[in-house]
Design a protein around this motif. Structure first.
Motif: not given
Length: 222
Positions: A14, A19, A53, A56, A59, A189
Motif C-alpha cells: 500500500p 491508492y 481502503g 490501505h 499502511r 488490491r
C-alpha cells in the motif's frame, strides 16, 4: 497452476500513490498534511466498511512516515521497542477488535503519544458513536480528526482498472472488467493483483485479455 500462482502472488504494498482516491480527496489531502508533520494534524481516526481502503491508507501513511526516517509502530503490544518522541507514529488497525485489556493499553499509549508530540492513525469499522469501546477511549479518538473512508463504486473501480492496465501496457475492456467484478474479490488490491497475473498469462499465451482468457486463467467452465 496459474490459479495457484495468482493466489501466492503478493499484491503491491500500500502507498499513497497507488491508492485510488474516489470520493476521499479531502481525506487524502489531510493525510498528506499529516505526513508533512503539521502540529494540528496528529491524530486520525478512519472508519469504513470492509474493503473500503482504510487499512490501505493506514499502511500507506505508516510506510510514508517511515520513509521519512521516522519510527512507526503497528502493534501496541510492541510499543516498548520504540522511542516515544515526536517522530513516532502509532498505527492501530481495527480498533474495534481490541479486548478490554488492550483498550486500557491503547488509552495509556494515546496519552503518552499526545504528551510527547507523536502521531497516531487508527481505523475501525464504524463511526465513534457506534463503537463498543471504553468511554475514555472514544473520547480520545474524538480529540483527533475523524473521516469516513468511502469505497469506490463499480464505475470508479472500472476506471481505475482500465488506467492500471494501460500502465501495464495492455488493454482491458469494460466488458472484461464487468465479468471480473461479478465473480471475483472486489477490493482494489485483489483486483490489481489479478490484472498483474492476467497480464503475465496473456503475454505467455500471446493473446489479448478477453473473457475466455480470464475463464481459462481460473479454469472456469461456464
Amino acid at each position: 497452476m496459474y490459479q495457484l500462482a495468482f493466489q501466492l502472488k503478493t499484491a503491491p504494498p500500500p502507498s499513497i500513490d497507488n491508492y485510488v482516491i474516489g470520493q476521499n480527496r479531502e481525506l487524502v489531502a489531510t493525510i498528506e498534511e499529516f505526513l508533512k508533520g503539521r502540529s494540528d494534524i496528529r491524530f486520525l481516526y478512519l472508519w469504513g466498511l470492509a474493503n473500503s481502503g482504510k487499512t490501505h491508507l493506514l499502511r500507506a501513511a505508516g510506510a510514508a512516515w517511515e520513509a521519512l526516517g521516522h519510527g512507526v509502530c503497528y502493534d501496541i503490544r510492541l510499543i516498548e521497542g520504540h522511542t516515544l518522541n515526536d517522530e513516532l507514529c502509532v498505527c492501530v488497525d481495527d480498533i474495534d477488535h481490541l479486548n478490554a485489556d488492550e483498550q486500557i493499553e491503547f488509552f495509556n499509549i494515546y496519552n503518552e503519544i499526545r504528551n510527547c508530540g507523536g502521531r497516531m492513525v487508527v481505523t475501525g469499522s464504524q463511526p465513534l458513536s457506534a463503537l463498543d469501546l471504553r468511554a475514555d477511549v472514544l473520547t480520545r479518538l474524538g480529540w483527533g480528526l475523524v473521516y469516513q473512508v468511502l469505497p469506490l463504486d463499480d464505475a470508479q473501480k472500472t476506471e481505475a482498472l482500465v488506467e492500471y492496465a494501460k500502465l501495464r501496457g495492455f488493454d482491458m475492456s469494460t466488458e472484461v472488467i464487468a465479468f471480473v467484478l461479478a465473480r471475483y474479490p472486489r477490493d482494489l488490491r485483489s483486483l490489481i493483483a489479478l490484472l498483474d497475473g492476467l497480464d503475465r498469462y496473456s503475454m505467455e499465451l500471446k493473446r489479448s485479455v478477453t473473457i475466455p482468457l480470464v475463464k481459462s486463467f481460473f479454469d472456469v467452465n461456464d
